[in-house]
Write an enzyme that holds these catalytic residues in place. Structure first.
Site, short mmCIF file in Angstrom:
data_model
loop_
_atom_site.label_atom_id
_atom_site.label_comp_id
_atom_site.label_asym_id
_atom_site.label_seq_id
_atom_site.Cartn_x
_atom_site.Cartn_y
_atom_site.Cartn_z
N THR A 1 33.03 31.03 37.86
CA THR A 1 32.70 31.79 36.59
C THR A 1 31.68 32.79 37.22
O THR A 1 31.49 33.00 38.34
CB THR A 1 31.64 30.74 35.97
N ALA B 1 38.94 37.13 36.94
CA ALA B 1 39.98 37.84 37.74
C ALA B 1 40.12 37.15 39.05
O ALA B 1 41.43 37.29 39.50
CB ALA B 1 39.16 38.97 38.36
N ARG C 1 41.47 37.38 49.99
CA ARG C 1 41.00 36.64 51.05
C ARG C 1 39.90 35.73 50.44
O ARG C 1 40.03 34.63 51.18
CB ARG C 1 40.29 37.71 51.87
N LYS D 1 32.69 46.06 54.95
CA LYS D 1 32.95 46.17 53.63
C LYS D 1 31.85 46.79 52.80
O LYS D 1 30.88 46.27 53.02
CB LYS D 1 33.40 44.71 52.95
N GLY E 1 31.68 30.36 42.44
CA GLY E 1 30.80 31.21 41.74
C GLY E 1 29.25 31.60 41.96
O GLY E 1 28.91 32.43 41.64
N GLY E 2 28.64 30.56 42.83
CA GLY E 2 27.29 30.49 43.09
C GLY E 2 27.45 31.42 44.28
O GLY E 2 27.61 30.84 45.20
N ASP E 3 26.92 32.61 44.27
CA ASP E 3 27.23 33.50 45.42
C ASP E 3 26.08 34.62 45.69
O ASP E 3 26.24 35.50 46.26
CB ASP E 3 28.65 34.16 45.40
N ARG F 1 24.37 40.13 55.11
CA ARG F 1 24.51 41.37 54.67
C ARG F 1 23.59 42.40 54.26
O ARG F 1 22.32 41.78 54.08
CB ARG F 1 25.58 41.26 53.35
N GLU G 1 26.20 46.34 48.57
CA GLU G 1 26.15 45.60 50.04
C GLU G 1 27.07 46.24 50.93
O GLU G 1 28.10 46.75 50.68
CB GLU G 1 26.45 43.94 49.76
#
Lengths: 350, 350
Positions: free
Chosen positions: A211, A149, A122, A79, A235-237, A55, A66
């Site tokens: 989280t 969410a 997705r 996106k 969550g680790g992204d 990205r 991004e």
């Protein structure tokens, strides 16, 4: 001369948030996710056909914006997505997104759509699809740590694709757990609210961590994970944001979307850059093993890759063609003579 | 519970092609270009403040789709643009574009706009702005080789910013010249149609080359360019596409937007990678010389850079705020509780 109406070529179909929600509700959330997972699986199985780039991120003190492009021989998609952890305080969403699908043959956009709701769907579809290859047979109980969410979408996806109907919820904010429990009970799930992560993982075959806002947090410590479990780590992204203790990673077989991106953004940023990982597209094609035995700990180190968004764009495009879920947006200039852009401008005056 | 109407935060102002043309015609093409040039100059003068990356291109056999992002401390902008030389045969535009301006502070889009018309205007505004620093004093005559979609906008920009009112047109397709002559005569220009490039450049202080679809074409040969002229080279703007004979480049002082990009895409792809060039932002800040004497040949090797699109987005955003030139597009999900995206979806059913 009169101003001619734009030709059909000039219009781009646009799916608003309201129409996306109408579409999802008309199909049903679980069938939508199940069908979308089919599109994602199809695209993973033809992974080498895609033009893949990491990205393109623009960082600031407040967050990141991004662009995530990818293409196959027929379609191009991208996106736009932001991530601003402080937004909630101001009444804004942490993450919002929209996307475009285009024709490679002529470069014209075929679809512009909201993707905040669609990304949630997705992400959940990908998690459950991956778990079909990695989770223990006949998984019944899922622990969900982090009840924000994404939580309900994950639960519905795991029920739609794996039949998981029993959930054990935990969040450091009890209000988030109450919100998720209320929504999920109404969807017919058997829900247990837990007072700690340790309590939540008891008896679960699948652990979903989801989280937000944490800098190198440790949502799962090593003692919480037992033989045979599947960890779905959402969550680790991004760089500096992880959820799992490093020791868990060392005991797990790690599966990723796109190693070049995951090594920067995922849990495995804690490991050496040559730590072995398995690419999911190879598992789906039967070219690499998924779960091999019932003792193995499997870990999906999910960061979200452009091809999943591409699949989602392709899916929505297929669903909205010829329906009123898409509005026509006058976004492309279409002069009767392409060399006479100025003449079009002049004629529009009358 | 009833479905609440989206809050104002969920709406993105959208400028359609029709509204862009209304806006341009309401302001007037020349005043629009002149004011836009002011925005571009302002941004060039604070060049070091921008986050700059080369465009992100996806190439196919038929053409290219590009994303051009940039950002300052306050705003983020990107343009989507395609280039498909074969499109005209199918009745499609070779180039279409749209763009987005966002807030860096929270990542929310502030504007979505058509940019096919807008790009034509910003390209012309940039050319004329640059010529104010490089063209001979009191230039009166401009040769225009290539009379396609960009031609009229260039002419109007040079009149608005430099007072050039006499044009000498040439195109290999006489129909293109007839179209441009008709449009430009109606705008009050003194127009001469020429039978060759050689004839067109006679007596001109400024030469604008703006052809398309050529692979290493030679629109200008060395003997056509004389001492003191300014060359505004628009058409050489991607790898393998140039318009000028290499010998002209060797005799000229060359000015560029962003050397990293121009060395790949511009006329100077014909030269050694360390051939000296001057960056325009330094000229505009007075940190580098523009035209120094009346013998010098100056060359603007234009390829189009993301910051020009950023200036155009900023300009349009300033113009359409609080007007009916922008429609409100329901493009961003905005749940009352940001953690309860699923609840928003559920409530929208009623």
């Amino acid at each position: 001369m009169t101003s001619p109406a734009p030709s059909p070529l000039a219009y781009v179909p646009f799916v608003s948030v309201e129409n996306m929600m109408r579409l999802v509700n008309a199909i049903g959330v679980e069938p939508f996710i199940a069908e979308l997972a089919g599109f994602i699986e199809e695209d993973f199985k033809r992974w080498p056909e895609f033009d893949k780039t990491p990205r393109v991120a623009s960082h600031s003190a407040e967050g990141v914006i991004e662009l995530m492009p990818t293409a196959d021989a027929e379609n191009y998609g991208f996106k736009y997505v932001n991530g601003h952890p402080g937004n909630m305080r101001e009444g804004y969403q942490t993450v919002t997104a929209f996307g475009v699908l285009s024709s490679v043959a002529n470069g014209y956009p075929l679809l512009l759509t909201e993707m905040t709701v669609l990304t949630a769907l997705r992400t959940a579809a990908t998690s459950a699809l991956v778990a079909r290859y990695l989770a223990p047979q006949n998984s019944e109980v899922m622990a969900m740590i982090g009840n924000g969410a994404q939580c309900e979408f994950q639960a519905l996806a795991f029920r739609a694709l794996l039949g998981v109907n029993r959930l054990r919820l935990y969040d450091i904010d009890p209000e988030a757990t109450r919100k998720a429990r209320r929504n999920l009970t109404a969807q017919g799930f058997e829900v247990v609210s837990c007072r700690s992560g340790e309590e939540a993982v008891e008896g679960a075959q699948i652990i979903t961590t989801c989280t937000a806002d944490k800098q190198f947090a440790t949502i799962l410590t090593d003692n919480m994970v037992g033989a045979g479990q599947h960890i779905n780590a959402i969550g680790g992204d991004c760089p500096g944001k992880t959820e799992l203790h490093r020791d868990i990673l060392l005991r797990s077989d790690i599966f990723v979307e796109y190693p070049e991106q995951t090594r920067i953004e995922g849990e495995i940023q804690q490991l050496a850059p040559d730590h072995p990982v398995t690419e999911l597209w190879q598992v789906m094609r039967g070219e690499a093993a998924g779960r091999r035995d019932d003792k193995q700990i499997t870990l999906f180190d999910s960061v979200g890759f452009a091809i999943e968004d591409f699949s989602a764009l392709r899916f929505v495009h297929a669903k909205v063609q010829g329906t009123d879920y898409a509005q026509r947006l006058d976004m492309l200039a279409d002069p009767d003579d392409p060399r006479d852009l100025f003449g079009m401008l002049e004629r529009s005056r009358s």
